[in-house]
Design an enzyme around this catalytic site. Structure first.
Site, short mmCIF file in Angstrom:
data_model
loop_
_atom_site.label_atom_id
_atom_site.label_comp_id
_atom_site.label_asym_id
_atom_site.label_seq_id
_atom_site.Cartn_x
_atom_site.Cartn_y
_atom_site.Cartn_z
N GLY A 45 -29.34 39.31 -7.54
CA GLY A 45 -28.20 40.60 -8.05
C GLY A 45 -28.54 41.84 -7.16
O GLY A 45 -30.17 41.71 -6.85
N GLN A 50 -29.70 49.47 -3.47
CA GLN A 50 -30.80 49.10 -3.41
C GLN A 50 -30.95 49.14 -1.88
O GLN A 50 -31.99 48.90 -1.15
CB GLN A 50 -31.28 47.95 -3.42
CG GLN A 50 -31.12 48.07 -5.67
CD GLN A 50 -31.24 46.44 -6.30
OE1 GLN A 50 -30.09 46.21 -6.63
NE2 GLN A 50 -32.51 46.53 -6.46
N CYS A 92 -36.64 43.29 -10.91
CA CYS A 92 -35.82 44.01 -10.26
C CYS A 92 -36.43 43.85 -8.32
O CYS A 92 -38.04 44.15 -8.10
CB CYS A 92 -35.26 45.51 -10.57
SG CYS A 92 -34.78 46.71 -9.20
N LEU A 93 -36.23 43.95 -7.41
CA LEU A 93 -35.80 43.83 -6.35
C LEU A 93 -36.81 45.27 -5.93
O LEU A 93 -37.88 45.25 -4.39
CB LEU A 93 -35.22 43.26 -5.64
CG LEU A 93 -34.11 41.74 -5.29
CD1 LEU A 93 -33.20 41.92 -4.50
CD2 LEU A 93 -35.40 41.19 -5.14
N HIS A 134 -27.71 45.43 -16.59
CA HIS A 134 -28.62 45.48 -15.11
C HIS A 134 -28.10 46.28 -13.54
O HIS A 134 -28.78 47.69 -12.96
CB HIS A 134 -29.70 44.47 -14.70
CG HIS A 134 -30.32 45.00 -13.91
ND1 HIS A 134 -31.72 45.07 -14.54
CD2 HIS A 134 -30.90 45.11 -12.12
CE1 HIS A 134 -32.98 44.94 -13.22
NE2 HIS A 134 -32.04 45.05 -12.05
N GLU A 135 -27.18 45.60 -12.80
CA GLU A 135 -26.29 45.75 -11.61
C GLU A 135 -26.32 47.35 -11.70
O GLU A 135 -25.62 48.09 -11.14
CB GLU A 135 -25.64 44.65 -10.96
CG GLU A 135 -26.50 43.78 -11.05
CD GLU A 135 -27.94 43.87 -10.44
OE1 GLU A 135 -28.02 44.75 -8.74
OE2 GLU A 135 -29.20 43.77 -10.65
N HIS A 138 -27.53 50.38 -11.99
CA HIS A 138 -28.07 50.98 -11.01
C HIS A 138 -27.05 51.68 -10.28
O HIS A 138 -27.45 52.53 -9.81
CB HIS A 138 -28.23 49.53 -9.46
CG HIS A 138 -29.31 48.96 -10.04
ND1 HIS A 138 -31.18 49.28 -10.01
CD2 HIS A 138 -30.60 47.51 -9.83
CE1 HIS A 138 -31.58 48.85 -9.36
NE2 HIS A 138 -30.84 47.41 -10.01
NI NI Z 1 -32.94 46.01 -9.70
#
Ligand code: NI
Length: 169
Positions: A45, A50, A92-93, A134-135, A138
């Protein structure tokens, strides 16, 4: 084009995003970049902030390239229904190596626009429900470490500072 993943504590990650208003070739190109960047970073995701773009857009692929039909593009998404509870580990990236359990709804319904601007609804349970939450978090400038206890968050922030000092972040 692979775009660089923005890492915590970049302020763009904790800022609310602007809605997408233009549904054109630039948007398609950007979404292609998002998938490419997500795969390159080994994620399932990725949200626009990001990659440094403060727009209300996220992509998800729980199959990680295996099934093209699993590719999900959510433009201007909102969660319209939440049901039940789940408590599972997330990563998370933008926070590499950090993993923590987060309380989320077990099932959610999302309303979003596609690349042509058409509205659609999608339901997710378990991992997909978690990815949606989660996304979309963001896009509201909320990182998953804001959804854990203050004690756990302090430990995480301390760990990040240590990695920063060691040049590992
Ligand atoms: Ni994330």
């Amino acid at each position: 084009m692979i775009r660089e993943i923005v890492k915590f504590p970049d302020p763009i990650l904790e800022r609310s995003t602007e809605p997408v208003t233009e549904f054109n070739d630039d948007l398609r190109k950007f979404v292609d970049d998002m998938f490419e960047s997500m795969y390159a970073a080994k994620g399932i995701g990725l949200a626009a902030p990001q990659v440094g773009v403060s727009k209300r857009l996220t992509v998800i692929d729980l199959s990680f390239k295996e099934r093209p039909e699993d590719r999900i593009i959510l433009i201007n998404p909102e969660i319209i229904l939440r049901e039940g509870k789940q408590y599972e580990e997330e990563g998370c990236l933008s926070l590499p190596e950090i993993r923590e359990k987060v309380s989320r709804a077990a099932k959610v319904q999302v309303r979003a626009q596609d690349l042509d601007g058409n509205w659609f609804e999608l339901e997710g349970t378990e991992l997909l429900a978690r990815a949606f939450q989660h996304e979309i978090d963001h896009l509201d400038g909320v990182l998953f470490i804001r959804r854990v206890s203050a004690l756990k968050r302090d430990l995480i922030l301390r760990r990040i500072r240590k990695m920063q000092k060691a040049g590992e972040w």
